[in-house]
Design an enzyme around this catalytic site. Structure first.
Site, PDB file in Angstrom:
ATOM      1  CG  ASP A  30      -2.127  -0.836   1.040  1.00 48.24           C
ATOM      2  OD1 ASP A  30      -2.612  -0.841  -0.104  1.00 48.24           O
ATOM      3  OD2 ASP A  30      -2.568  -1.480   1.995  1.00 48.24           O
ATOM      4  CG  ASP A  61      -4.120  18.263  14.356  1.00 45.13           C
ATOM      5  OD1 ASP A  61      -3.959  17.165  14.943  1.00 45.13           O
ATOM      6  OD2 ASP A  61      -4.416  18.370  13.152  1.00 45.13           O
ATOM      7  NE  ARG A  78     -14.043  12.934   9.682  1.00 50.04           N
ATOM      8  CZ  ARG A  78     -14.361  12.994   8.398  1.00 50.04           C
ATOM      9  NH1 ARG A  78     -13.450  12.796   7.486  1.00 50.04           N
ATOM     10  NH2 ARG A  78     -15.586  13.272   8.032  1.00 50.04           N
ATOM     11  CG  PHE A  87      -7.431  16.156  15.272  1.00 49.79           C
ATOM     12  CD1 PHE A  87      -8.015  16.644  14.105  1.00 49.79           C
ATOM     13  CD2 PHE A  87      -7.262  14.790  15.406  1.00 49.79           C
ATOM     14  CE1 PHE A  87      -8.408  15.778  13.115  1.00 49.79           C
ATOM     15  CE2 PHE A  87      -7.661  13.925  14.409  1.00 49.79           C
ATOM     16  CZ  PHE A  87      -8.229  14.430  13.249  1.00 49.79           C
ATOM     17  CG  ASP A 122      -7.270  -4.441   2.362  1.00 41.64           C
ATOM     18  OD1 ASP A 122      -7.443  -4.149   1.164  1.00 41.64           O
ATOM     19  OD2 ASP A 122      -6.736  -3.695   3.198  1.00 41.64           O
TER      20      ASP A 122
END
Lengths: 568, 678
Positions: free
Chosen positions: B306, B343, B380, B375, B518
């Site tokens: 990946d 954050d 988000r 955060f 996956d």
């Protein structure tokens, strides 16, 4: 010495030059392609298939292929056994020779159907012309054809991808005989007749010699049988003394061409392999491996023979030509050593000199060549698939050493292949050491020995190596035609033939079903000098070392004793 | 990742018990699994009987046959020591794992919204049970989060000290028994049976209890058994040949010849090598569900990696600020900086760093902040309410737009789309519900990854980058990272298709993954490494589980797999090559009565027949001890082409195997003769 070496080089060049194109031709034959003989032979072939009810396009699973081989061999054996036992009732028997004893007939029938052609009998005093032609010569062709067919099937297994079948035995057998053995034999027969080899059906001739003695000169359909005996690595001579008889091998040229014929087809199989797997380097690597081992054996034999016998050094014996005992003066040491090496490297077994009379180390090399399993060129077909069993093990070891599941030609070599190869590996130790050990202690066996001491052991080891390796060459001096040895040698020959064929067909069947992975830099090349060296080492260590203790008590003990002046 | 502590070879805590355990392993039933050592055991017993008989009836060679028998027992014992040491090292690791596995109380829920949990023991939990895990609770067993989000300290398993976020519904929904929740709460559905948790599996694996032989090990065992049979034939038939030659060899000498010829070196070390290989894997924090998977890893031809997290940093990094028309660049940069101060994610920190660099001065900014909005994985969004009253927010575009309560303008939409198309991630910055601009987060290729891929290429492994990016972006990153190929706009289906295509060409494919989508690909791949953070479906489908959830681990697994095979192959070659010297030591000694001239084969010039045979047997036993460290450590593996590796290992273990015993036996013979013990 120089002419000898020149001849060795010439021999190597001619064998290679002829084997290469023949290999390509063989590849076409077994891939079912058209050859330049097809216009003539294809109709014959089709007719034969129609008559026999064979569907040429119908492939056989390895088990079916193996069963076909076994069935055909059993049938051949039964037919030959019947001919030999009934030869006094059959035609073409001008000398009115009687039937063979049951054990001799068993031994001979096994011998010829396994392509061993061990001769426990003397040809001209035992076999009628019918037995020679319809019995032995037929087997010379078809037993060679079986070896070639099996090898073709096994090679297919190495390059097939995810297939269940290995080809059709009946087609392969027919094509081996029709397209390869017959045409080559016809050419060689004509050549031999030209050189002076008899080819007739007449009774033996009586002659009065110069000294006034009566001599019976035997003759018969010799040339045709000699041609196939050399080409099909059969080796069973028309005459007892085999290729040392002037009628079998009249001229230096016939001698040279017969030697070429011994190695021709076994060597061609290397190139056929390269062609069929679409990578000539693979075939060339195996050819080189065989060549190196051949050269090593030749050097050992030749150097032992040319040096003469040190025991004679103080005696008034002329030895400038080397050890000439048991050799034809017309061939000398060079031609005798080369023939001895070729005939034991290939599982031919014909002789033009008496190996029994070789120096101890000179006889060691032929023994070793047989004991490694007849894989240095070996029998037609059988030598090559024997070599493939060593390749499987070498690849397995090498593969582990580079950290991958071993692969050969993209096929993974796994437990099943290793197991089957190991079974094949047990054959030579069992036949040579197991049966040889029995022969070395049983009183019933020992009476066959001509010599005492280590040379006697050499005779035993040689005989059982020859039988198990399906070579058929004899050491002389060993009285083989007794019920005990006839039976045990027969068992050794069966072992050496079928306990190789069945496991190796199973290996091929297993490989054929596998996928083929493309090579990468993570797979080690199986064509370079490194692989060749490793393969040679594995053959010598795994194949040769097994026999070292026995050889130490035979030829090696004889050699060191001779050097210290001890005789037996 | 914190490396697990290395256990020294001479650690007495391992070696001591191993010396004891090795005795118990002499049990013939246990030995029968290893044909080579079983034969050695049988003949050791036989030679002991012969020695006792000679002792009573007063036979010849009593001194030497007694010593040979003793050394044969040592040979078997040393092989057992090797195995016991390998197991002991695993056990030491297992003990430290087991410490985390103690029984814990669990809050079992009758149903998902049951108000009151019932306190039970973690041992009583069955698959399907629901438990509530709150702050400071230990997760009682492996399971999947069905509700809630929490940060979990997994250091007991992975060694990683920073807590990780686990939440319901995503690809990070799995929790492992023995880990600790450090914030929030979660409801977990138990997935493992008691005694079959990951921890249990890991312990079983390192202890070698569940160890099954791997395919190549089975094949090698067959070869070794075959060689043992061949040498049995050689030795058994030797006596008749000697009798023919007018002599007789004492049976104990034949036994000595047999044991030195059969491949005891590799036979004795084979299982130690296998266990040590598994141990190396556990040290790398990987659980193998089967030994087959480890070996397959060494064979891998294609590695699907990946992009995110493997080839590039998992977290994207700020690479540009794109203010909307009418917004000053400096204004937007400052807003981005202030909104990201609280954050703590790598993305947030990269925005702060990038903004400070843009502004060209060390702007702290904290003094302007009245209230920080940290955060959170839920919202988000991060941000700050400033002292001047303005509110700054930064975050994923849909989240920020929701906060603003507006629809995006066409310009904004175009900007966001263009960044997304180039493979980047757009984050929005807003002040007082007005969008100021877009932060461009970009993939940064990890340093050193290019060299890693070059190494893999040399080993014959092709790397394929898998990414959801469009082909253009993918190509750019692929070129930068130096992968051989890439799959762009990857979907689980296309991934599966790619694996099937490669496999159809006969290639072995490895991949790693974590999401439920996956799972099919993980199951299809020959080597599927599931991330421990992944869903239960993914973990079920993979055949290896990486506890660190580090996708680059695949490369390490490949190396471990290769090293395992190389160790076996090299020691086998060494073992076989040894036989040449042993022949030259023993045969002249055996045959000297039959043919004194055969002493010419005694090329080492060994003192006497008895000392020669004894020296070969001693060498044969001691070489096992000498090679234990190599078996446990594994043969050194440097990535190189197969041809180079083969040449190197053949020189060391093939040629070395030919030469070393000549020297070794000679030296031992000198000592034996000097000591005058035969």
């Amino acid at each position: 010495m120089a002419p000898d070496i020149l001849q060795f080089i010439l021999y190597a060049v001619i064998v290679t030059a002829l084997a290469w194109p023949l290999g390509f031709y063989l590849a076409r034959v077994y891939e079912g392609g058209t050859t330049w003989l097809s216009p003539v032979l294809a109709p014959v072939e089709r007719t034969l298939f129609t008559l026999a009810g064979v569907r040429p396009d119908q492939g056989q699973h390895w088990t079916r292929y193996a069963l076909s081989v076994l069935a055909f061999s059993l049938g051949s054996w039964a037919l030959l056994y019947a001919i030999l036992r009934l030869q006094h009732l059959l035609p073409f028997n001008p000398q009115a020779l009687g039937p063979l004893s049951p054990d001799l007939a068993f031994n001979t029938a096994v011998s010829f159907t396994t392509n061993t052609n061990w001769q426990a009998y003397g040809g001209e005093t035992t076999m009628s012309y019918f037995s020679q032609m319809a019995g032995l010569t037929v087997q010379n062709f078809v037993s060679a054809g079986v070896g070639m067919a099996v090898c073709a099937a096994i090679i297919r297994g190495f390059f097939a991808r995810e297939q269940k079948t290995l080809g059709n035995f009946w087609v392969d057998l027919t094509r081996s005989v029709l397209y390869v053995l017959l045409p080559l034999s016809i050419v060689l027969t004509l050549f031999l007749v030209w050189q002076g080899v008899p080819q007739n059906l007449m009774a033996y001739v009586s002659a009065t010699t110069v000294e006034g003695a009566q001599q019976t000169i035997s003759q018969g359909p010799a040339a045709s049988q000699i041609a196939i005996k050399q080409l099909g690595t059969n080796g069973g001579g028309f005459w007892n003394a085999n290729s040392s008889v002037p009628y079998e091998n009249p001229t230096p040229l016939s001698n040279f061409i017969e030697m070429v014929a011994i190695l021709l087809i076994p060597a061609a199989f290397c190139f056929m392999f390269g062609k069929m797997v679409r990578d000539m380097r693979q075939g060339a690597a195996i050819f080189a491996t065989m060549g190196i081992l051949f050269l090593g054996a030749l050097v050992l034999t030749y150097s032992s023979e040319i040096g003469g016998n040190p025991a004679f050094a103080e005696l008034p014996v002329e030895q400038s030509a080397g050890n000439m005992e048991g050799k034809e003066v017309r061939f000398g040491v060079g031609n005798s050593a080369l023939w001895a090496t070729a005939t034991t490297a290939a599982s031919n077994g014909s002789v033009n000199s008496m190996h029994d009379s070789f120096m101890p180390l000179g006889a060691l090399a032929p023994m070793l060549l047989m004991q490694v399993g007849e894989v240095v060129f070996g029998g037609v077909g059988s030598g090559f698939y024997g070599m493939l069993s060593f390749v499987v093990l070498t690849v397995f070891l090498a593969g582990l050493m580079v950290g991958r599941t071993p692969e050969y030609l993209g096929k993974k070599i796994e437990a099943r292949e290793v197991k089957l190869s190991v079974i094949a590996f047990l054959v030579m130790p069992l036949g040579v050491l197991g049966l040889g050990a029995l022969a070395a202690v049983l009183p019933i066996s020992l009476s066959s020995l001509q010599e005492a001491g280590p040379h006697g052991l050499s005779e035993i080891i040689y005989a059982y190596s020859s039988a198990t390796g399906n070579n058929g060459s004899a050491f002389a001096g060993f009285g083989a035609n007794v019920p005990y040895h006839n039976t045990m040698q027969g068992i050794a020959m069966l072992l050496g033939r079928f306990v190789y064929i069945v496991p190796m067909l199973a290996v091929a069947g297993s490989l054929a079903a596998k996928k083929s992975a493309p090579a990468s830099s993570g797979t080690f090349p199986t064509h370079g000098p490194l692989f060749i060296t490793l393969l040679v080492a594995v053959i010598l260590i795994l194949g040769g070392l097994t026999f070292f203790p026995a050889l130490a008590l035979g030829p090696i003990a004889e050699h060191v004793s001779m050097l210290s002046g001890e005789t037996f | 990742m914190r490396k697990k502590p290395e256990i020294s070879l001479l650690d007495w805590r391992v070696t001591g018990p191993a010396l004891k355990v090795a005795f118990w392993k002499l049990n013939p039933r246990a030995m029968a699994r290893n044909p080579v050592m079983f034969v050695t055991l049988v003949v050791a017993a036989l030679s002991t009987l012969l020695f006792l008989r000679d002792l009573i009836v007063g036979g010849e060679n009593v001194a030497v046959s007694g010593q040979i028998a003793a050394w044969l027992w040592f040979t078997v014992y040393f092989a057992n020591v090797a195995e016991a040491m390998a197991e002991g090292r695993g056990k030491a690791r297992a003990d430290s794992l087991r410490a985390t596995q103690s029984e814990t109380p669990a809050r079992k829920l009758a149903s998902i919204d049951a108000p009151e949990p019932e306190m039970v023991s973690s041992r009583s939990l069955k698959p399907g049970d629901l438990v509530l895990v709150s702050v400071n609770d230990i997760v009682p067993a492996d399971g999947e989060i069905v509700e809630g989000i929490a940060s979990v300290d997994e250091s007991a398993i992975t060694g990683e000290s920073a807590p990780v976020i686990r939440e319901a519904g995503g690809d990070r929904s799995a929790v492992t028994g023995g880990t600790r929740v450090v914030s929030d709460w979660i409801k977990v559905r138990i997935t493992s049976k008691p005694g079959e948790s990951f921890l249990d599996r890991m312990i079983a694996m390192v202890e070698g209890a569940e160890r099954q032989k791997t395919p190549n090990e089975i094949a090698l065992n067959i070869l070794l058994a075959g060689m043992t049979i061949i040498f049995l034939i050689v030795v058994v038939t030797l006596q008749p040949f000697v009798i023919y030659s007018g002599a007789f060899v004492p049976v104990v000498f034949l036994i000595a010849l047999l044991v030195t010829l059969i491949p005891t070196t590799i036979g004795g070390l084979l299982s130690a090598i296998g266990i040590a290989g598994m141990d190396r894997l556990v040290k790398a924090n990987v659980i193998a569900k089967s030994g087959r998977a480890v070996e397959a890893a060494g064979d891998v031809d294609v590695l699907l990696l990946d992009k995110t997290g493997t080839i590039t940093f998992g977290a994207r990094q700020a690479d540009g600020f794109e203010p909307l028309p009418g917004v000053a660049a400096k204004d937007m940069t400052e807003a981005a900086l202030l909104a990201s101060l609280s954050d703590e994610t790598p993305e947030g920190r990269s925005i702060v760093d990038f903004a400070r660099k843009q502004l060209g001065r060390a702007l702290d900014g904290t003094e302007q902040v009245a209230e920080a909005i940290p955060f959170s994985a839920n919202t988000r969004i991060s941000g700050a309410d400033l002292k001047d009253g303005s509110q700054l927010r930064k975050g994923a575009s849909d989240a920020v737009l929701r906060w603003c309560g507006i629809d995006p303008s066409p310009q904004l939409r175009a900007l966001v789309e263009s960044i997304a198309k180039s493979g980047g991630t757009p984050l929005l910055v807003a002040r007082d519900k007005q969008v100021l601009g877009v932060i461009h987060l970009k993939d940064i290729v990890k340093p050193g990854i290019r060299e890693r891929f070059a190494e893999l290429r040399r080993m014959g492994v092709r790397t394929v980058m898998v990414t959801g990016d469009n082909p253009l972006t993918a190509a750019a990153i692929a070129a930068e990272a130096g992968v051989d190929d890439f799959l762009a706009e990857a979907t689980p289906e296309r991934k599966l298709e790619l694996i099937r295509k490669e496999q159809a060409e006969g290639k072995l494919v490895a991949m790693c993954g974590d999401g439920s989508n996956d799972a099919p690909a993980l199951a299809q791949a020959d080597v599927g490494v599931a991330m421990n953070t992944g869903t239960p479906a993914a973990k079920e489908a993979g055949n290896l589980i990486d506890l660190d959830s580090d996708p680059t681990k695949l490369i390490e697994i490949v190396l471990v797999g290769k090293q395992l095979l190389i160790s076996r192959g090299s020691l086998t070659t060494f073992s076989i090559a040894n036989d040449v010297a042993k022949y030259f030591a023993i045969l002249p000694a055996l045959f000297v009565t039959a043919y004194p001239a055969l002493d010419a084969l005694n090329v080492m010039g060994l003192g006497s027949p008895a000392s020669a045979i004894l020296s070969a047997v001693i060498f044969n036993a001691l070489i096992i001890i000498a090679l234990i460290p190599l078996a446990l450590r594994g043969v050194k593996y440097q990535p190189a082409t197969a041809a180079v590796l083969l040449r190197r290992n053949l020189l060391i273990y093939g040629l070395g195997g030919l030469i070393v015993p000549f020297l070794g036996i000679k030296v031992i013979d000198l000592i034996v003769n000097a000591a005058g013990i035969v």
